[in-house]
Design a protein around this motif. Sequence first.
Motif, PDB file in Angstrom:
ATOM      1  N   VAL A   1       0.981  -1.186   0.040  1.00  0.00           N
ATOM      2  CA  VAL A   1       0.110   0.073  -0.090  1.00  0.00           C
ATOM      3  C   VAL A   1       0.900   1.151   0.014  1.00  0.00           C
ATOM      4  CG1 VAL A   1      -1.752   1.146   1.186  1.00  0.00           C
ATOM      5  CG2 VAL A   1      -1.692  -1.285   1.145  1.00  0.00           C
TER       6      VAL A   1
ATOM      7  N   ARG B   1      -3.665   6.825  -3.058  1.00  0.00           N
ATOM      8  CA  ARG B   1      -3.282   5.625  -2.241  1.00  0.00           C
ATOM      9  C   ARG B   1      -3.554   4.446  -3.312  1.00  0.00           C
ATOM     10  NH1 ARG B   1      -5.454   4.345   3.624  1.00  0.00           N
ATOM     11  NH2 ARG B   1      -3.855   6.090   4.077  1.00  0.00           N
TER      12      ARG B   1
ATOM     13  N   LEU C   1      -9.988  -1.782   2.920  1.00  0.00           N
ATOM     14  CA  LEU C   1     -10.081  -0.880   1.966  1.00  0.00           C
ATOM     15  C   LEU C   1     -11.026  -1.298   0.809  1.00  0.00           C
ATOM     16  CD1 LEU C   1      -5.987  -0.747   1.666  1.00  0.00           C
ATOM     17  CD2 LEU C   1      -7.206   1.018   2.444  1.00  0.00           C
TER      18      LEU C   1
ATOM     19  N   VAL D   1      -7.129   2.615  -4.187  1.00  0.00           N
ATOM     20  CA  VAL D   1      -8.132   2.286  -3.084  1.00  0.00           C
ATOM     21  C   VAL D   1      -8.267   3.426  -2.266  1.00  0.00           C
ATOM     22  CG1 VAL D   1      -7.281  -0.132  -3.082  1.00  0.00           C
ATOM     23  CG2 VAL D   1      -6.167   1.604  -1.759  1.00  0.00           C
ATOM     24  N   GLU D   2      -9.262   3.079  -1.307  1.00  0.00           N
ATOM     25  CA  GLU D   2      -9.550   4.395  -0.283  1.00  0.00           C
ATOM     26  C   GLU D   2     -10.173   3.498   0.819  1.00  0.00           C
ATOM     27  OE1 GLU D   2     -12.580   6.480  -1.980  1.00  0.00           O
ATOM     28  OE2 GLU D   2     -14.089   5.033  -2.231  1.00  0.00           O
TER      29      GLU D   2
END
Length: 210
Positions: A27, A149, A179, A209-210
Amino acid sequence: MAESAPAKTDFKKTLDCYRAERGRFRVIEVPPLRYLMIDGAGDPNTSDDFTRGVEALYPLAYRLKFASKRELGRDYVVMPLEGLWWADDMASFTSARDKSRWSWTLMIMVPDWTTDDAFAAAVASVASAGAEAPAALAGVRLETLAEGRVVQTLHVGSYDDEAPLLARLHDEFIPGEGLRMRGRHHEIYLSDRRRTAPDKLRTILRQPVE
């Protein structure tokens, strides 16, 4: 005494977002980056649009490199081909692998000092070849992509063998880290497929992603 040539920057080595390891999901935060981009759809193995897109991107990438070295004294290694991929039904991309339903944006990263004027000059230079100029040249644009991200890993092998790794990424690692996916699947082609055996191709697989 002749002046020494400017040091050549290799962004694959200086930017962390171009590093990935086989068997490891990372990540990371990807900074906003500048790209030459061109859009299309269809099976990349049979689509004329895909071939024309690649043929339009590379001459521009090299014109920009040579202009940067000549005019700014800033030399760099031309970056690898990249692609954003998506489909109305993402299963056609991950599990079913129905390539005829894919949409894509082909890209080559360029330095952040690449201006709109430099891009326009490169387009004009490539277009000056007349009938020999790339057919899809007018479809190329210069754009900043801010992915933020992401999760990424390294796939080694044929592009057609990515599905199991994508399933692990999408269905196991991302939800397991709390995520969720957003944006478009991103691939970075570190190997030249014209000169590399399919089982040795190295591709960074990236998912915002979040």
